[in-house]
Design a protein around this motif. Sequence first.
Motif, PDB file in Angstrom:
ATOM      1  N   LEU A   1      32.939  53.543  36.119  1.00 48.36           N
ATOM      2  CA  LEU A   1      32.964  52.614  37.241  1.00 48.36           C
ATOM      3  C   LEU A   1      34.391  52.122  37.428  1.00 48.36           C
ATOM      4  CD1 LEU A   1      31.087  51.091  39.280  1.00 48.36           C
ATOM      5  CD2 LEU A   1      31.055  49.201  37.634  1.00 48.36           C
ATOM      6  N   GLU A   2      34.901  52.232  38.645  1.00 47.04           N
ATOM      7  CA  GLU A   2      36.233  51.735  38.975  1.00 47.04           C
ATOM      8  C   GLU A   2      36.077  50.442  39.779  1.00 47.04           C
ATOM      9  OE1 GLU A   2      38.857  54.606  40.691  1.00 47.04           O
ATOM     10  OE2 GLU A   2      38.025  56.260  39.511  1.00 47.04           O
ATOM     11  N   ILE A   3      36.702  49.381  39.261  1.00 46.75           N
ATOM     12  CA  ILE A   3      36.570  48.056  39.866  1.00 46.75           C
ATOM     13  C   ILE A   3      37.948  47.548  40.271  1.00 46.75           C
ATOM     14  CG2 ILE A   3      35.658  45.718  39.533  1.00 46.75           C
ATOM     15  CD1 ILE A   3      34.175  46.862  37.041  1.00 46.75           C
ATOM     16  N   PRO A   4      38.115  47.103  41.508  1.00 51.39           N
ATOM     17  CA  PRO A   4      39.417  46.536  41.888  1.00 51.39           C
ATOM     18  C   PRO A   4      39.648  45.216  41.165  1.00 51.39           C
ATOM     19  CG  PRO A   4      37.804  46.194  43.624  1.00 51.39           C
ATOM     20  CD  PRO A   4      37.142  47.078  42.607  1.00 51.39           C
ATOM     21  N   ILE A   5      40.890  44.920  40.830  1.00 50.63           N
ATOM     22  CA  ILE A   5      41.203  43.669  40.143  1.00 50.63           C
ATOM     23  C   ILE A   5      42.232  42.884  40.943  1.00 50.63           C
ATOM     24  CG2 ILE A   5      40.662  44.587  37.870  1.00 50.63           C
ATOM     25  CD1 ILE A   5      43.644  44.902  37.371  1.00 50.63           C
ATOM     26  N   ALA A   6      42.343  41.590  40.653  1.00 50.87           N
ATOM     27  CA  ALA A   6      43.280  40.720  41.356  1.00 50.87           C
ATOM     28  C   ALA A   6      44.718  41.139  41.052  1.00 50.87           C
ATOM     29  CB  ALA A   6      43.060  39.273  40.939  1.00 50.87           C
ATOM     30  N   LEU A   7      45.568  41.103  42.068  1.00 50.65           N
ATOM     31  CA  LEU A   7      46.959  41.498  41.905  1.00 50.65           C
ATOM     32  C   LEU A   7      47.797  40.409  41.243  1.00 50.65           C
ATOM     33  CD1 LEU A   7      47.547  43.245  45.360  1.00 50.65           C
ATOM     34  CD2 LEU A   7      46.895  44.280  43.179  1.00 50.65           C
ATOM     35  N   ASP A   8      47.392  39.142  41.396  1.00 53.74           N
ATOM     36  CA  ASP A   8      48.136  38.043  40.777  1.00 53.74           C
ATOM     37  C   ASP A   8      47.169  36.918  40.445  1.00 53.74           C
ATOM     38  OD1 ASP A   8      47.903  36.213  43.156  1.00 53.74           O
ATOM     39  OD2 ASP A   8      49.119  37.783  44.083  1.00 53.74           O
ATOM     40  N   ASP A   9      47.677  35.905  39.744  1.00 58.73           N
ATOM     41  CA  ASP A   9      46.817  34.811  39.271  1.00 58.73           C
ATOM     42  C   ASP A   9      46.162  34.042  40.408  1.00 58.73           C
ATOM     43  OD1 ASP A   9      47.432  35.490  36.708  1.00 58.73           O
ATOM     44  OD2 ASP A   9      48.999  33.970  36.462  1.00 58.73           O
ATOM     45  N   ASP A  10      46.846  33.936  41.546  1.00 58.79           N
ATOM     46  CA  ASP A  10      46.325  33.155  42.662  1.00 58.79           C
ATOM     47  C   ASP A  10      45.569  33.989  43.687  1.00 58.79           C
ATOM     48  OD1 ASP A  10      47.476  30.826  41.628  1.00 58.79           O
ATOM     49  OD2 ASP A  10      49.417  31.298  42.546  1.00 58.79           O
ATOM     50  N   GLY A  11      45.547  35.299  43.493  1.00 58.05           N
ATOM     51  CA  GLY A  11      44.894  36.167  44.461  1.00 58.05           C
ATOM     52  C   GLY A  11      43.384  36.103  44.384  1.00 58.05           C
ATOM     53  N   PRO A  12      42.690  36.462  45.459  1.00 58.16           N
ATOM     54  CA  PRO A  12      41.226  36.443  45.453  1.00 58.16           C
ATOM     55  C   PRO A  12      40.650  37.489  44.513  1.00 58.16           C
ATOM     56  CG  PRO A  12      42.043  37.536  47.421  1.00 58.16           C
ATOM     57  CD  PRO A  12      43.246  36.959  46.736  1.00 58.16           C
ATOM     58  N   ARG A  13      39.583  37.126  43.845  1.00 60.98           N
ATOM     59  CA  ARG A  13      38.886  38.066  42.963  1.00 60.98           C
ATOM     60  C   ARG A  13      37.886  38.869  43.790  1.00 60.98           C
ATOM     61  NH1 ARG A  13      42.988  35.668  40.747  1.00 60.98           N
ATOM     62  NH2 ARG A  13      42.883  35.413  38.483  1.00 60.98           N
ATOM     63  N   PRO A  14      37.704  40.140  43.468  1.00 58.67           N
ATOM     64  CA  PRO A  14      36.805  40.976  44.272  1.00 58.67           C
ATOM     65  C   PRO A  14      35.324  40.705  44.033  1.00 58.67           C
ATOM     66  CG  PRO A  14      37.726  42.241  42.467  1.00 58.67           C
ATOM     67  CD  PRO A  14      38.439  40.923  42.457  1.00 58.67           C
ATOM     68  N   ALA A  15      34.980  40.161  42.857  1.00 54.51           N
ATOM     69  CA  ALA A  15      33.571  39.957  42.517  1.00 54.51           C
ATOM     70  C   ALA A  15      33.273  38.460  42.357  1.00 54.51           C
ATOM     71  CB  ALA A  15      33.222  40.701  41.230  1.00 54.51           C
ATOM     72  N   TRP A  16      31.971  38.142  42.459  1.00 57.92           N
ATOM     73  CA  TRP A  16      31.518  36.759  42.273  1.00 57.92           C
ATOM     74  C   TRP A  16      30.566  36.683  41.092  1.00 57.92           C
ATOM     75  CZ3 TRP A  16      34.127  33.213  44.793  1.00 57.92           C
ATOM     76  CH2 TRP A  16      34.699  33.518  46.021  1.00 57.92           C
ATOM     77  N   ILE A  17      30.657  35.589  40.346  1.00 54.23           N
ATOM     78  CA  ILE A  17      29.759  35.380  39.206  1.00 54.23           C
ATOM     79  C   ILE A  17      28.467  34.759  39.707  1.00 54.23           C
ATOM     80  CG2 ILE A  17      29.442  34.127  37.041  1.00 54.23           C
ATOM     81  CD1 ILE A  17      32.501  34.304  36.686  1.00 54.23           C
ATOM     82  N   VAL A  18      27.380  35.487  39.552  1.00 54.07           N
ATOM     83  CA  VAL A  18      26.065  35.019  39.982  1.00 54.07           C
ATOM     84  C   VAL A  18      25.384  34.254  38.853  1.00 54.07           C
ATOM     85  CG1 VAL A  18      23.775  35.752  40.768  1.00 54.07           C
ATOM     86  CG2 VAL A  18      25.828  36.868  41.662  1.00 54.07           C
ATOM     87  N   ASP A  19      25.584  34.715  37.626  1.00 51.25           N
ATOM     88  CA  ASP A  19      25.006  34.022  36.468  1.00 51.25           C
ATOM     89  C   ASP A  19      25.999  34.088  35.319  1.00 51.25           C
ATOM     90  OD1 ASP A  19      22.896  32.672  35.004  1.00 51.25           O
ATOM     91  OD2 ASP A  19      22.719  34.528  33.865  1.00 51.25           O
ATOM     92  N   GLY A  20      26.267  32.936  34.691  1.00 46.66           N
ATOM     93  CA  GLY A  20      27.166  32.905  33.545  1.00 46.66           C
ATOM     94  C   GLY A  20      28.484  32.236  33.826  1.00 46.66           C
ATOM     95  N   GLN A  21      28.503  31.294  34.781  1.00 43.92           N
ATOM     96  CA  GLN A  21      29.788  30.678  35.127  1.00 43.92           C
ATOM     97  C   GLN A  21      30.369  29.886  33.965  1.00 43.92           C
ATOM     98  OE1 GLN A  21      30.547  27.198  37.164  1.00 43.92           O
ATOM     99  NE2 GLN A  21      28.442  26.605  37.576  1.00 43.92           N
ATOM    100  N   GLN A  22      29.533  29.170  33.201  1.00 47.34           N
ATOM    101  CA  GLN A  22      30.056  28.404  32.069  1.00 47.34           C
ATOM    102  C   GLN A  22      30.590  29.347  30.992  1.00 47.34           C
ATOM    103  OE1 GLN A  22      30.110  25.309  32.884  1.00 47.34           O
ATOM    104  NE2 GLN A  22      28.479  25.203  34.403  1.00 47.34           N
ATOM    105  N   ARG A  23      29.868  30.466  30.777  1.00 51.11           N
ATOM    106  CA  ARG A  23      30.328  31.468  29.819  1.00 51.11           C
ATOM    107  C   ARG A  23      31.640  32.097  30.264  1.00 51.11           C
ATOM    108  NH1 ARG A  23      25.264  34.743  30.420  1.00 51.11           N
ATOM    109  NH2 ARG A  23      24.461  32.945  31.532  1.00 51.11           N
ATOM    110  N   SER A  24      31.755  32.364  31.564  1.00 48.23           N
ATOM    111  CA  SER A  24      32.973  33.003  32.066  1.00 48.23           C
ATOM    112  C   SER A  24      34.190  32.097  31.891  1.00 48.23           C
ATOM    113  CB  SER A  24      32.794  33.378  33.544  1.00 48.23           C
ATOM    114  OG  SER A  24      32.785  32.227  34.367  1.00 48.23           O
ATOM    115  N   LEU A  25      33.997  30.794  32.063  1.00 51.90           N
ATOM    116  CA  LEU A  25      35.096  29.858  31.878  1.00 51.90           C
ATOM    117  C   LEU A  25      35.531  29.816  30.420  1.00 51.90           C
ATOM    118  CD1 LEU A  25      33.810  26.965  34.155  1.00 51.90           C
ATOM    119  CD2 LEU A  25      35.738  28.473  34.630  1.00 51.90           C
ATOM    120  N   ALA A  26      34.555  29.859  29.517  1.00 55.25           N
ATOM    121  CA  ALA A  26      34.879  29.881  28.091  1.00 55.25           C
ATOM    122  C   ALA A  26      35.575  31.184  27.712  1.00 55.25           C
ATOM    123  CB  ALA A  26      33.607  29.689  27.265  1.00 55.25           C
TER     124      ALA A  26
END
Length: 378
Positions: free
Chosen positions: A107-132
């Motif tokens: 699977l090829e997934i696009p990634i953000a070009l810089d820290d402030d750039g938009p992310r291509p995907a959204w977290i539907v479940d696991g936002q607290q885990r993703s922050l950790a």
Amino acid sequence: MTDPHWLVRRALKVLQSDETPLYLFTLAAEEVDLVADVARIGRDEAGKLIGYQRPEKQKHVKQIQEYLDSESPVFPNGLILALPPEVKFKSSRGPGTSDGLAIAGTLEIPIALDDDGPRPAWIVDGQQRSLALARTKNRRLPVPVAGFVTQNLEVQREQFLRVNTVQPLPTGLVTELLPEISRVPSARMATRQLPSALVDMLNHDVDSPFRGLIRRASTATGEKKAAVVTDTSLVEAIRESIESPSGVLFPYRNIATGSTDTEGIRRVLIAYWGAVRQTFPEAWGKPATKSRLTGGVGIRAMGRLMDRVMTHVRDDDPDAQQQAAAELALVAEKCRWTGGVWEDLGLPWDDLQNTPRHISALSNYLVRTYLAERTGRR
């Protein structure tokens, strides 16, 4: 050579739906932040609902991070991502790449070009885990991920509600999201879909006495002080009137055709609650600590009184609010929203709580008083 702005991972394509592809793969902890972002719930400048995620729980995130920073963490709790249509899946070659349930590949997934750039995907479940995961010292910790491909916000919201059933979401967040999806996850949630949409209308309609007073999950921090009415109480008050055959809003739904006269319901709600504000100006628009009228117990009890009052008022009458105010005048002198003791109940005004027992007691008292006064007036 692989494009440096694409992340390539071994993956399984699960054969569930042709319309919404589903992939299982792994990301390193440090890669989650490159791929996905959290869709925080809020409102845009036009008042349209955006996002769906609840606010960050810092204590919970810290606890997860402390565990991830330990020597040998086992982290089977995966993330669910809504992936963009740009992802590319290439199946592996050979006879053993599929067992009829899934196909192995990359699977090829696009990634953000810089820290402030938009992310291509959204977290539907696991936002607290993703922050950790974004903060852990274990940067290369493998994280299991399930990703489905869609840019449809309604699909994302629907899946968000479905996956958050074991640990219930805040009721206010659920009710605000319900009008935004067409396939409601459960029959119980479906009963709150129309009332929630009506509450949203009341919070934004220029003719509504509730305009700007209703606190929802998307209410901005700077607006919360003025938003003194909890949306869940108002949703429940409207739901009772719509669902109960004795409710004044019940006839506005055509059960046979599934249609609803929402404009008629709007007129009833604005006329009645406008009359409530007119009748009790000193108690309107104040927090529950200063007025029980706009607290949960007052909203629910006055909602039940609405079913009695508005049977005597035509919603299409230009003078509907004044007629409703004349009816409410029958109980006005017996109400103790901001001070004193409620007769018969024997309770000081600030002892009333938003509990089933107190809601029922206050509702019965108001309806009983109204009917007695109205009968005596004849």
